[in-house]
Design a protein around this motif. Structure first.
Motif, short mmCIF file in Angstrom:
data_model
loop_
_atom_site.label_atom_id
_atom_site.label_comp_id
_atom_site.label_asym_id
_atom_site.label_seq_id
_atom_site.Cartn_x
_atom_site.Cartn_y
_atom_site.Cartn_z
N LEU A 224 24.09 28.72 -16.02
CA LEU A 224 25.57 29.08 -15.61
C LEU A 224 26.30 27.98 -15.01
N TYR A 225 25.76 27.07 -14.13
CA TYR A 225 26.34 25.95 -13.64
C TYR A 225 26.56 24.75 -14.67
N LEU A 226 25.73 24.54 -15.65
CA LEU A 226 25.98 23.45 -16.56
C LEU A 226 27.06 24.27 -17.37
N LYS A 227 27.36 25.23 -17.66
CA LYS A 227 28.10 25.98 -18.49
C LYS A 227 29.44 25.73 -17.70
N GLU A 228 29.69 26.29 -16.67
CA GLU A 228 30.95 26.18 -15.91
C GLU A 228 31.33 24.86 -15.75
N ASN A 229 30.45 23.80 -15.65
CA ASN A 229 30.92 22.38 -15.46
C ASN A 229 30.89 21.66 -16.68
N LYS A 230 31.19 22.59 -17.79
CA LYS A 230 31.21 21.71 -19.29
C LYS A 230 30.19 20.89 -19.86
N TYR A 231 29.07 21.06 -19.25
CA TYR A 231 28.05 20.09 -19.92
C TYR A 231 27.33 20.61 -21.14
N LEU A 232 28.00 21.90 -21.42
CA LEU A 232 27.15 22.82 -22.74
C LEU A 232 28.23 22.79 -23.94
N ASN A 233 29.36 22.20 -23.53
CA ASN A 233 30.39 22.62 -24.44
C ASN A 233 30.25 21.98 -26.17
N ALA A 234 29.36 21.02 -25.97
CA ALA A 234 28.95 20.59 -27.34
C ALA A 234 28.03 21.56 -28.21
N PHE A 235 27.45 22.57 -27.57
CA PHE A 235 26.72 23.50 -28.02
C PHE A 235 27.41 24.58 -28.75
N GLY A 236 26.95 25.06 -29.98
CA GLY A 236 27.42 26.23 -30.46
C GLY A 236 27.18 27.59 -29.75
N VAL A 237 25.99 27.57 -29.39
CA VAL A 237 25.28 28.69 -28.71
C VAL A 237 24.64 28.05 -27.62
N THR A 238 24.63 29.06 -26.42
CA THR A 238 23.99 28.78 -25.28
C THR A 238 23.06 29.93 -24.92
N LEU A 239 22.01 30.09 -24.55
CA LEU A 239 21.19 31.32 -24.34
C LEU A 239 20.18 31.15 -22.94
N VAL A 240 19.77 32.14 -22.63
CA VAL A 240 18.97 32.28 -21.57
C VAL A 240 17.93 33.28 -21.79
N TYR A 241 16.55 32.82 -21.30
CA TYR A 241 15.40 33.63 -21.77
C TYR A 241 14.63 33.78 -20.29
N PRO A 242 15.00 34.32 -19.23
CA PRO A 242 14.41 34.35 -17.95
C PRO A 242 13.33 35.46 -18.17
N THR A 243 12.28 35.07 -17.48
CA THR A 243 11.13 36.46 -17.35
C THR A 243 10.66 36.26 -15.99
N ALA A 244 10.22 37.64 -15.53
CA ALA A 244 9.60 38.05 -14.05
C ALA A 244 10.25 37.18 -13.07
N GLY A 245 11.49 37.14 -13.02
CA GLY A 245 12.21 36.32 -11.91
C GLY A 245 12.80 37.08 -10.80
N PRO A 246 12.62 36.57 -9.65
CA PRO A 246 13.18 37.32 -8.58
C PRO A 246 14.97 37.29 -8.70
N THR A 247 15.56 37.91 -8.08
CA THR A 247 17.04 37.98 -8.24
C THR A 247 17.49 36.68 -7.53
N PRO A 248 18.60 36.18 -8.34
CA PRO A 248 18.98 34.96 -7.52
C PRO A 248 20.42 35.25 -6.51
N GLY A 249 20.93 36.25 -7.04
CA GLY A 249 22.36 36.31 -6.37
C GLY A 249 22.74 37.74 -6.11
N GLU A 250 23.92 37.99 -5.69
CA GLU A 250 24.33 39.27 -5.41
C GLU A 250 25.05 39.77 -6.48
N ALA A 251 25.78 41.07 -6.04
CA ALA A 251 26.46 41.67 -7.63
C ALA A 251 27.40 40.84 -8.15
N ALA A 252 28.43 40.26 -7.23
CA ALA A 252 29.28 39.38 -7.87
C ALA A 252 28.92 38.38 -8.72
#
Length: 452
Positions: A224-252
């Motif tokens: 999300l950080y790299l996407k919002e800061n336009k480091y991923l604009n050259a890619f046609g598809v950006t995906l994430v595959y996280p597993t077994a993770g604790p929660t990084p943040g709150e509802a918003a």
């Protein structure tokens, strides 16, 4: 070459697991980096040679790996960091690690075949007190995402409106973005951001961020950080595959991530497997770690494997649960999972080392052995051992192949499964101790002696 036996989801999950290999060793940072690079040379093509291990040319992946994982080239890293403790002494373990690979053609279930990069992030190292204290357990303070600067941030009061992440997640992202690929690794002397900025990928190229455990929180946040800061604009598809993770943040924050990363790109068809969805945190419902940090989920962890029956183990587990709930609630932010999919766990009665696990737990060791099996082995599969039959994993049917002999970089020593369990118990107890008075510390210590 024929198509690999693992689908794209399983390939990506397998590569997240490979990032964790550095956690299986003790040594100085440069030695651990060389060991991880050497280990990756069995799985990927074009891994730069580790000269101290008598490698002279870039690697060619082992045929056993190619048949399962497919053909991938290492293109950045691996990079890792050995932190210093509060006394300024190096930890002797890999505290965070990261690498990037590329395939010229990945067949996405329900989607097209695309050139693909995978950014694989290492999980919590059970031996790393730094990981536990500064990343995993640091949730009582939060950082405002709208003003987050990885190189200069501080916790702030929760305002109930903006998206927030935990201080631990903020620290982890800062560390990952500060890593540089070493001189002897792929794309040397560059950070991940510099590497991405220098790419000119083919149209439609995909990039996937993946990670297990701690990295199950860091991978969606980094993407999300790299996407919002336009480091991923050259890619046609950006995906994430996280597993077994604790929660990084709150509802918003969860809502923000979900809006930027829908479960499927437009036109892709949904799949039937419970593990087959992108931009979704997949978690074993018997795994303690992804129960952190929503309060309603934390309130299940003391009895997740049944009510402990002997000695004072129930007291220790209830204390652990109370500490976790208190820390989660302290900032006022309500930790909320990103879009997620639970996977059906199955209680096990022995560990990979053939140690017997009593269920319900009769001791803290039973609880921790079950936790370790559910957090790692149940996702990867458990090979048959003695009278114990094979158990297929929730994502991988069985673990990825390994070399017949694991060669070690000079100065590196392996960490056994039993040592990792002891480390996990020690780190969690230290966390409990840090929250309670000396009298309560003594009480817990007496309970541990009773369990032993």
């Amino acid at each position: 070459m024929t198509n690999p036996s693992l689908d794209a989801y399983q390939q990506v999950f397998g590569m997240a697991g490979l990032a964790n290999r550095a956690g299986g060793y003790n040594g100085f940072g440069i030695q651990l980096q060389q060991q991880l690079q050497y280990d990756l040379s069995y799985y990927f093509n074009n891994v730069p040679p580790v000269k101290i291990m008598h490698q002279k040319t870039p690697s060619t992946a082992d045929p056993a790996v190619l048949s399962e994982l497919g053909s991938w080239d290492l293109v950045w890293g691996p990079a890792l960091i050995e932190e210093k403790n509060e006394k300024g002494v190096f930890t002797g373990v890999a505290d965070n690690a990261l690498y990037v690979v590329k395939s010229n053609a990945v067949a996405f279930p329900g989607g097209p075949t695309l050139p693909t990069y995978v950014v694989a992030i290492a999980a919590t190292n059970p031996s790393s007190l730094y990981d536990w204290e500064t990343e995993d357990f640091s949730v009582s303070e939060v950082v405002n995402w709208t003003t987050y600067n990885p190189s200069d941030f501080a916790p702030s009061a929760y305002n109930g409106t903006d998206p927030y992440i935990s201080k631990g997640t903020a620290t982890g992202i800062s560390i990952l973005l500060g890593l540089e690929s070493p001189n002897s690794a792929a794309s040397p002397n560059t950070t991940l951001q510099q590497f991405l900025a220098g790419l000119n990928p083919e149209p439609g190229t995909a990039i996937i961020f993946c990670g297990h455990s701690l990295a199950g929180a860091l991978s969606p946040t980094l993407a999300l950080y790299l996407k919002e800061n336009k480091y991923l604009n050259a890619f046609g598809v950006t995906l994430v595959y996280p597993t077994a993770g604790p929660t990084p943040g709150e509802a918003a924050f969860a809502n923000l991530f979900n809006s930027k990363f829908p479960p499927l790109p437009p036109g892709w068809q949904p799949q039937t497997g419970t593990y087959q969805s992108w931009n979704t945190m997949h978690w074993n419902d018997l795994d303690v770690v992804p129960h952190a940090w929503p309060v309603s989920e934390l309130e299940k962890i003391a009895t997740i494997y049944g009510q402990a029956t002997t000695n004072m183990t129930p007291y220790i587990l209830q204390t652990l649960q109370k500490v976790a709930v208190d820390d989660s609630s302290k900032s006022g932010a309500s930790y909320t999972r990103i879009q997620n999919q639970s996977l059906p766990g199955q209680l096990q009665h022995s560990s990979g080392s053939s140690a017997t696990i009593k269920t319900p737990p009769e001791s803290l060791q039973d609880y921790m052995l079950q936790l370790a099996v559910q957090h790692v082995a149940m996702y990867n599969g458990i090979p048959a051992a003695g009278s114990n039959p094979q158990v297929n994993g929730l994502i991988l049917p069985q673990p990825l192949p390994k070399p017949d002999v694991i060669n070690l970089v000079p100065g590196v020593t392996p960490v056994t499964e039993s040592e990792m369990i002891i480390k996990i118990i020690s780190q969690i107890l230290d966390w409990i101790f840090s929250h309670y008075t000396l009298v309560e510390k003594e009480s817990v210590s007496q309970n541990i002696v009773a369990d032993k």
